[in-house]
Design a protein around this motif. Structure first.
Motif, PDB file in Angstrom:
ATOM      1  N   TYR A   1       0.823  -1.210   0.000  1.00 32.86           N
ATOM      2  CA  TYR A   1       0.000   0.000   0.000  1.00 32.86           C
ATOM      3  C   TYR A   1       0.861   1.266   0.000  1.00 32.86           C
ATOM      4  O   TYR A   1       0.515   2.252  -0.652  1.00 32.86           O
ATOM      5  N   ASN A   2       1.966   1.244   0.738  1.00 33.24           N
ATOM      6  CA  ASN A   2       2.835   2.424   0.780  1.00 33.24           C
ATOM      7  C   ASN A   2       3.414   2.750  -0.590  1.00 33.24           C
ATOM      8  O   ASN A   2       3.512   3.924  -0.973  1.00 33.24           O
ATOM      9  N   LEU A   3       3.794   1.732  -1.325  1.00 32.99           N
ATOM     10  CA  LEU A   3       4.324   1.960  -2.672  1.00 32.99           C
ATOM     11  C   LEU A   3       3.230   2.452  -3.612  1.00 32.99           C
ATOM     12  O   LEU A   3       3.475   3.305  -4.471  1.00 32.99           O
ATOM     13  N   PHE A   4       2.014   1.947  -3.421  1.00 33.88           N
ATOM     14  CA  PHE A   4       0.900   2.354  -4.279  1.00 33.88           C
ATOM     15  C   PHE A   4       0.576   3.835  -4.124  1.00 33.88           C
ATOM     16  O   PHE A   4       0.122   4.481  -5.079  1.00 33.88           O
ATOM     17  N   ILE A   5       0.800   4.394  -2.935  1.00 34.62           N
ATOM     18  CA  ILE A   5       0.518   5.824  -2.728  1.00 34.62           C
ATOM     19  C   ILE A   5       1.273   6.673  -3.735  1.00 34.62           C
ATOM     20  O   ILE A   5       0.704   7.587  -4.350  1.00 34.62           O
ATOM     21  N   THR A   6       2.543   6.385  -3.923  1.00 31.02           N
ATOM     22  CA  THR A   6       3.353   7.161  -4.867  1.00 31.02           C
ATOM     23  C   THR A   6       2.953   6.870  -6.311  1.00 31.02           C
ATOM     24  O   THR A   6       2.891   7.778  -7.143  1.00 31.02           O
ATOM     25  N   VAL A   7       2.677   5.605  -6.622  1.00 35.77           N
ATOM     26  CA  VAL A   7       2.258   5.244  -7.984  1.00 35.77           C
ATOM     27  C   VAL A   7       0.956   5.957  -8.342  1.00 35.77           C
ATOM     28  O   VAL A   7       0.806   6.508  -9.439  1.00 35.77           O
ATOM     29  N   ARG A   8      -0.003   5.953  -7.418  1.00 35.64           N
ATOM     30  CA  ARG A   8      -1.288   6.643  -7.664  1.00 35.64           C
ATOM     31  C   ARG A   8      -1.072   8.126  -7.874  1.00 35.64           C
ATOM     32  O   ARG A   8      -1.693   8.741  -8.752  1.00 35.64           O
ATOM     33  N   LEU A   9      -0.184   8.735  -7.075  1.00 33.29           N
ATOM     34  CA  LEU A   9       0.087  10.161  -7.218  1.00 33.29           C
ATOM     35  C   LEU A   9       0.657  10.467  -8.594  1.00 33.29           C
ATOM     36  O   LEU A   9       0.267  11.450  -9.233  1.00 33.29           O
TER      37      LEU A   9
ATOM     38  N   THR B   1       2.980   8.036   6.681  1.00 35.30           N
ATOM     39  CA  THR B   1       2.064   9.161   6.879  1.00 35.30           C
ATOM     40  C   THR B   1       2.564  10.435   6.197  1.00 35.30           C
ATOM     41  O   THR B   1       1.759  11.248   5.736  1.00 35.30           O
ATOM     42  N   TYR B   2       3.891  10.627   6.129  1.00 36.37           N
ATOM     43  CA  TYR B   2       4.416  11.819   5.457  1.00 36.37           C
ATOM     44  C   TYR B   2       4.015  11.821   3.976  1.00 36.37           C
ATOM     45  O   TYR B   2       3.585  12.841   3.424  1.00 36.37           O
ATOM     46  N   THR B   3       4.154  10.659   3.351  1.00 36.09           N
ATOM     47  CA  THR B   3       3.775  10.539   1.944  1.00 36.09           C
ATOM     48  C   THR B   3       2.266  10.654   1.777  1.00 36.09           C
ATOM     49  O   THR B   3       1.781  11.259   0.816  1.00 36.09           O
ATOM     50  N   VAL B   4       1.521  10.081   2.715  1.00 38.83           N
ATOM     51  CA  VAL B   4       0.051  10.156   2.659  1.00 38.83           C
ATOM     52  C   VAL B   4      -0.410  11.605   2.680  1.00 38.83           C
ATOM     53  O   VAL B   4      -1.249  12.024   1.879  1.00 38.83           O
ATOM     54  N   ILE B   5       0.152  12.382   3.601  1.00 42.61           N
ATOM     55  CA  ILE B   5      -0.278  13.775   3.740  1.00 42.61           C
ATOM     56  C   ILE B   5       0.038  14.564   2.475  1.00 42.61           C
ATOM     57  O   ILE B   5      -0.838  15.264   1.921  1.00 42.61           O
ATOM     58  N   THR B   6       1.276  14.488   1.991  1.00 43.28           N
ATOM     59  CA  THR B   6       1.650  15.259   0.800  1.00 43.28           C
ATOM     60  C   THR B   6       0.862  14.794  -0.422  1.00 43.28           C
ATOM     61  O   THR B   6       0.424  15.616  -1.243  1.00 43.28           O
ATOM     62  N   SER B   7       0.645  13.485  -0.544  1.00 38.31           N
ATOM     63  CA  SER B   7      -0.097  12.953  -1.686  1.00 38.31           C
ATOM     64  C   SER B   7      -1.555  13.389  -1.645  1.00 38.31           C
ATOM     65  O   SER B   7      -2.106  13.860  -2.651  1.00 38.31           O
ATOM     66  N   HIS B   8      -2.194  13.235  -0.495  1.00 35.33           N
ATOM     67  CA  HIS B   8      -3.609  13.598  -0.388  1.00 35.33           C
ATOM     68  C   HIS B   8      -3.827  15.086  -0.612  1.00 35.33           C
ATOM     69  O   HIS B   8      -4.752  15.484  -1.333  1.00 35.33           O
ATOM     70  N   VAL B   9      -2.978  15.914  -0.020  1.00 33.34           N
ATOM     71  CA  VAL B   9      -3.130  17.362  -0.196  1.00 33.34           C
ATOM     72  C   VAL B   9      -2.954  17.744  -1.658  1.00 33.34           C
ATOM     73  O   VAL B   9      -3.705  18.566  -2.211  1.00 33.34           O
ATOM     74  N   THR B  10      -1.981  17.138  -2.323  1.00 33.21           N
ATOM     75  CA  THR B  10      -1.749  17.416  -3.745  1.00 33.21           C
ATOM     76  C   THR B  10      -2.947  17.002  -4.587  1.00 33.21           C
ATOM     77  O   THR B  10      -3.419  17.768  -5.451  1.00 33.21           O
ATOM     78  N   ILE B  11      -3.476  15.821  -4.348  1.00 33.49           N
ATOM     79  CA  ILE B  11      -4.604  15.320  -5.137  1.00 33.49           C
ATOM     80  C   ILE B  11      -5.860  16.146  -4.885  1.00 33.49           C
ATOM     81  O   ILE B  11      -6.603  16.481  -5.826  1.00 33.49           O
ATOM     82  N   ILE B  12      -6.122  16.508  -3.629  1.00 31.15           N
ATOM     83  CA  ILE B  12      -7.278  17.353  -3.312  1.00 31.15           C
ATOM     84  C   ILE B  12      -7.167  18.694  -4.031  1.00 31.15           C
ATOM     85  O   ILE B  12      -8.143  19.211  -4.595  1.00 31.15           O
ATOM     86  N   THR B  13      -5.962  19.266  -4.044  1.00 33.50           N
ATOM     87  CA  THR B  13      -5.741  20.545  -4.725  1.00 33.50           C
ATOM     88  C   THR B  13      -6.012  20.432  -6.219  1.00 33.50           C
ATOM     89  O   THR B  13      -6.659  21.295  -6.822  1.00 33.50           O
ATOM     90  N   LEU B  14      -5.541  19.359  -6.846  1.00 31.26           N
ATOM     91  CA  LEU B  14      -5.763  19.151  -8.272  1.00 31.26           C
ATOM     92  C   LEU B  14      -7.247  18.978  -8.580  1.00 31.26           C
ATOM     93  O   LEU B  14      -7.744  19.492  -9.588  1.00 31.26           O
TER      94      LEU B  14
END
Length: 227
Positions: free
Chosen positions: A74-82, A128-141
């Motif tokens: 799941y952790n690797l998928f966070i970056t792939v999804r982003l 969690t660091y990657t989760v926060i940056t990824s989620h904030v970026t996706i929400i902004t987009l």
């Protein structure tokens, strides 16, 4: 296999149907952003399949004896999804300034995600660091895309546009899951009943996101008409 009949696994069924229907996006009439969306759904399904079967069987296949911990998947998928979502919105958004921001920030966010995965928090605990940056970026987009729709001088039927449903589902899940994913470790340690409540909410929004993805593939890309 009865585990897949439980509530927390219901999202897998619309996700599977979405992956099957997404095959049509690889036809010649579908623009590149829809093809990337199809890839995202397929990668999501493969991630869920690998993560769940890792716990059931894959962790000790052929006699090896690895941990059942599937967070590394799941952790690797966070970056792939982003990566995929940034590519999709780069194609969707028209504003040159926003496109430049995506082009500049994407390599930085990807590099940060990989460094966090391998060297900081590691693959076997929640990144969690990657989760926060990824989620904030996706929400902004997603918000930029909604803003573009409001300002666009062209007419489309909103409920028939695939990317509307895709963005709506993504936005709802990202905004709902961000506080849950950030606070879950703390709540699980000090307030387990509340953590379980958040888990139910997260599963519900995950299911809604997959339903939105399924609806999106029941639609077809539109040709915007001028006002």
């Amino acid at each position: 296999m009865q585990r897949f009949l439980r509530y927390e696994y219901l999202y897998l069924y619309p996700l599977l149907l979405s992956a099957i229907l997404s095959l049509k996006t690889f036809g010649p009439k579908w623009p590149k952003q829809y093809k990337l969306f199809g890839v995202l759904v397929m990668v999501s399904l493969l991630t869920e399949a690998l993560a769940n079967f890792w716990i059931i069987r894959l962790h000790n296949l052929f006699g090896w004896d690895y941990s059942k911990n599937n967070l590394w998947i799941y952790n690797l998928f966070i970056t792939v999804r982003l990566v995929l979502l940034q590519a999709i919105y780069y194609l969707l958004l028209h504003n040159p300034r926003i496109k430049r921001m995506i082009a500049v920030s994407a390599p930085i966010l990807i590099l940060f995600g990989l460094i966090n995965y391998f060297f900081i928090q590691g693959p076997f605990q929640s990144n969690t660091y990657t989760v926060i940056t990824s989620h904030v970026t996706i929400i902004t987009l997603c918000l930029y895309y909604f803003r573009q729709l409001l300002q666009d001088p062209y007419i489309i039927v909103l409920h028939k546009e695939p990317m509307i449903w895709m963005t709506l589902g993504t936005f709802l899940y990202q905004t709902a899951s961000l506080p849950f994913l950030v606070m879950f470790g703390f709540l699980n340690m000090y307030h387990s009943p509340l953590a379980l409540s958040f888990l139910f909410i997260n599963d519900t929004f995950n299911f809604l996101m997959c339903i939105c993805y399924l609806i999106s593939f029941l639609c077809k890309p539109q040709h915007p008409q001028p006002l």
